[in-house]
Motif scaffolding. Structure first.
Motif, PDB file in Angstrom:
ATOM      1  N   MET A   1      12.640  51.102  37.753  1.00 36.14           N
ATOM      2  CA  MET A   1      13.502  51.739  36.764  1.00 36.14           C
ATOM      3  C   MET A   1      13.314  53.255  36.819  1.00 36.14           C
ATOM      4  O   MET A   1      12.209  53.748  37.065  1.00 36.14           O
ATOM      5  CB  MET A   1      13.189  51.219  35.370  1.00 36.14           C
ATOM      6  CG  MET A   1      14.080  51.760  34.274  1.00 36.14           C
ATOM      7  SD  MET A   1      15.848  51.493  34.564  1.00 36.14           S
ATOM      8  CE  MET A   1      15.930  49.695  34.553  1.00 36.14           C
ATOM      9  N   SER A  14      15.420  54.862  29.748  1.00 40.18           N
ATOM     10  CA  SER A  14      15.769  54.236  31.023  1.00 40.18           C
ATOM     11  C   SER A  14      17.227  54.557  31.331  1.00 40.18           C
ATOM     12  O   SER A  14      18.065  54.620  30.424  1.00 40.18           O
ATOM     13  CB  SER A  14      15.549  52.726  30.949  1.00 40.18           C
ATOM     14  OG  SER A  14      16.126  52.181  29.768  1.00 40.18           O
ATOM     15  N   VAL A  16      19.518  52.837  32.531  1.00 41.47           N
ATOM     16  CA  VAL A  16      20.373  51.803  31.949  1.00 41.47           C
ATOM     17  C   VAL A  16      19.642  51.246  30.733  1.00 41.47           C
ATOM     18  O   VAL A  16      18.412  51.165  30.700  1.00 41.47           O
ATOM     19  CB  VAL A  16      20.713  50.665  32.943  1.00 41.47           C
ATOM     20  CG1 VAL A  16      21.627  51.173  34.043  1.00 41.47           C
ATOM     21  CG2 VAL A  16      19.468  50.013  33.509  1.00 41.47           C
ATOM     22  N   TYR A  18      20.231  48.500  26.983  1.00 49.41           N
ATOM     23  CA  TYR A  18      20.866  47.234  26.629  1.00 49.41           C
ATOM     24  C   TYR A  18      21.389  47.295  25.197  1.00 49.41           C
ATOM     25  O   TYR A  18      20.662  47.641  24.271  1.00 49.41           O
ATOM     26  CB  TYR A  18      19.869  46.073  26.775  1.00 49.41           C
ATOM     27  CG  TYR A  18      20.519  44.721  26.562  1.00 49.41           C
ATOM     28  CD1 TYR A  18      21.537  44.285  27.403  1.00 49.41           C
ATOM     29  CD2 TYR A  18      20.134  43.900  25.510  1.00 49.41           C
ATOM     30  CE1 TYR A  18      22.147  43.056  27.202  1.00 49.41           C
ATOM     31  CE2 TYR A  18      20.737  42.666  25.309  1.00 49.41           C
ATOM     32  CZ  TYR A  18      21.747  42.254  26.161  1.00 49.41           C
ATOM     33  OH  TYR A  18      22.360  41.042  25.951  1.00 49.41           O
ATOM     34  N   ALA A  40      15.270  42.460  30.260  1.00 56.86           N
ATOM     35  CA  ALA A  40      15.545  43.893  30.286  1.00 56.86           C
ATOM     36  C   ALA A  40      14.252  44.697  30.168  1.00 56.86           C
ATOM     37  O   ALA A  40      14.010  45.637  30.936  1.00 56.86           O
ATOM     38  CB  ALA A  40      16.502  44.256  29.150  1.00 56.86           C
ATOM     39  N   GLN A  43      12.137  44.687  33.224  1.00 52.89           N
ATOM     40  CA  GLN A  43      12.688  45.499  34.311  1.00 52.89           C
ATOM     41  C   GLN A  43      12.563  46.997  34.036  1.00 52.89           C
ATOM     42  O   GLN A  43      13.006  47.813  34.834  1.00 52.89           O
ATOM     43  CB  GLN A  43      14.162  45.140  34.540  1.00 52.89           C
ATOM     44  CG  GLN A  43      14.385  43.708  35.010  1.00 52.89           C
ATOM     45  CD  GLN A  43      13.627  43.385  36.277  1.00 52.89           C
ATOM     46  OE1 GLN A  43      13.769  44.094  37.278  1.00 52.89           O
ATOM     47  NE2 GLN A  43      12.830  42.334  36.251  1.00 52.89           N
ATOM     48  N   ILE A  45      13.714  48.567  31.132  1.00 53.38           N
ATOM     49  CA  ILE A  45      14.641  49.078  30.120  1.00 53.38           C
ATOM     50  C   ILE A  45      13.868  49.293  28.821  1.00 53.38           C
ATOM     51  O   ILE A  45      13.161  48.401  28.351  1.00 53.38           O
ATOM     52  CB  ILE A  45      15.816  48.097  29.902  1.00 53.38           C
ATOM     53  CG1 ILE A  45      16.767  48.162  31.097  1.00 53.38           C
ATOM     54  CG2 ILE A  45      16.553  48.392  28.604  1.00 53.38           C
ATOM     55  CD1 ILE A  45      17.937  47.210  31.027  1.00 53.38           C
ATOM     56  N   GLU A 296      20.981  40.703  35.389  1.00 51.41           N
ATOM     57  CA  GLU A 296      20.274  40.838  36.663  1.00 51.41           C
ATOM     58  C   GLU A 296      21.123  41.598  37.677  1.00 51.41           C
ATOM     59  O   GLU A 296      20.631  42.480  38.395  1.00 51.41           O
ATOM     60  CB  GLU A 296      19.923  39.455  37.211  1.00 51.41           C
ATOM     61  CG  GLU A 296      18.878  38.715  36.400  1.00 51.41           C
ATOM     62  CD  GLU A 296      18.707  37.272  36.840  1.00 51.41           C
ATOM     63  OE1 GLU A 296      17.709  36.659  36.466  1.00 51.41           O
ATOM     64  OE2 GLU A 296      19.595  36.763  37.574  1.00 51.41           O
ATOM     65  N   ILE A 299      21.754  45.533  36.672  1.00 50.65           N
ATOM     66  CA  ILE A 299      20.605  46.419  36.842  1.00 50.65           C
ATOM     67  C   ILE A 299      20.471  46.888  38.294  1.00 50.65           C
ATOM     68  O   ILE A 299      19.857  47.920  38.565  1.00 50.65           O
ATOM     69  CB  ILE A 299      19.317  45.717  36.346  1.00 50.65           C
ATOM     70  CG1 ILE A 299      19.350  45.616  34.813  1.00 50.65           C
ATOM     71  CG2 ILE A 299      18.063  46.466  36.780  1.00 50.65           C
ATOM     72  CD1 ILE A 299      18.173  44.888  34.213  1.00 50.65           C
TER      73      ILE A 299
END
Length: 326
Positions: A1, A14, A16, A18, A40, A43, A45, A296, A299
């Protein structure tokens, strides 16, 4: 990330994030929300976006349940709410919506209860309120800042002039102005981020938490052959969005973009999100996946945006043909 600072603030988000608009409660139950937010977070986020009006407050309640169950360190994630529309919908009484000092403060308290947190990292004015002086908004937000109930405040779908007025008022009284704006930004909606806000990135260090990178899923190609029953545009109450987006011209552009994405070896969604991330004035792109497979896939844009060479960008511009005039 990857992480970017929220404008010139010290906060890192991050690239991206959510969000839960239209999905939590309507399309996503507690079990799926737990899975989506958990994936999320794993990963990298760190920003989860919400608002008082989403599903009449049920979206914040659902997110709050997940946060309580996860027991993540509070310092490891950023959470937001927005104030303006209220959570009662058409049953709102006069002071249960808008940007009066009363509603701003009461809505903050209600959001904290629903989300089961002690403070909001980001608190947005969800729309401008022509009935309330901007000075009242600035003072109300600074009251919450001083109490530690919010850490940063910002706007959503405000004009550049309104944001500058808020900053001028804040400067006059030694207060803190809005640190961020949450505008819509995608291949079909570019004016604010790419033109109107340009002077604000340098002058006041405006950060952006952009929403709808896929234009309500239009930029996934899922509507090229009609409207799937379980899709966002198939939900009751979103007829206005369907009429606005599903025009013959837009669908033709989406089909051409799909061919380009195929040639690049990625999904159209990844191409569209990566295009948003590539703009350095975008602090974070809010994703709104309602299925784990979607999240998935989306991202993947974090890695792919580095591959958006000038040649690909020129092909995208030729297809959408909507670059804002300088």
């Amino acid at each position: 990330m990857e992480y970017r600072r929220l404008g010139k603030s010290g906060l890192q988000l991050s690239v991206v994030s959510y969000g839960s608009w239209t999905t939590f409660h309507h399309q996503v139950d507690e079990h799926l929300a737990d899975a989506l937010m958990g994936y999320a977070y794993d990963q990298g986020i760190n920003f989860f976006d919400n608002a008082e009006s989403y599903a009449g407050g049920e979206s914040e309640k659902l997110m709050g349940k997940v946060l309580k169950q996860k027991r993540w360190e509070r310092s490891s994630y950023v959470i937001s709410s927005k104030v303006f529309f209220g959570w009662h919908g058409k049953e709102n009484k006069p002071n249960q919506h808008g940007l009066s000092r009363k509603h701003i403060i009461e809505a903050c308290h209600e959001a904290l209860q629903r989300l089961q947190v002690d403070y909001l990292d980001l608190y947005f004015c969800h729309r401008p309120d022509p009935q309330v002086p901007i000075s009242e908004v600035v003072w109300a937000m600074n009251h919450l800042l001083q109490q530690g109930k919010i850490l940063y405040w910002g706007t959503s779908e405000w004009s550049a002039a309104q944001i500058m007025e808020a900053h001028m008022i804040a400067e006059r009284y030694g207060l803190i102005g809005p640190a961020m704006e949450q505008p819509q930004y995608n291949l079909f909606y570019r004016e604010k981020v790419e033109k109107e806000f340009l002077p604000l990135y340098e002058s006041i260090g405006l950060g952006t938490t952009t929403w709808s990178p896929l234009a309500s899923s239009l930029l996934t190609g899922k509507y090229n052959a009609g409207i799937p029953r379980d899709s966002r545009l198939g939900l009751p109450g979103y007829e206005w969005l369907k009429e606005k987006l599903l025009t013959p011209q837009n669908l033709e552009k989406v089909k051409a973009l799909q061919k380009l994405a195929d040639a690049c070896g990625v999904s159209l969604a990844v191409l569209a999100i990566a295009w948003c991330i590539r703009n350095p004035h975008v602090s974070t792109v809010i994703l709104g996946a309602s299925r784990l497979s979607q999240l998935e896939e989306n991202i993947r844009a974090v890695q792919f945006y580095h591959q958006l060479r000038d040649e690909i960008l020129q092909q995208i511009e030729a297809i959408v043909d909507n670059r804002p005039n300088e």
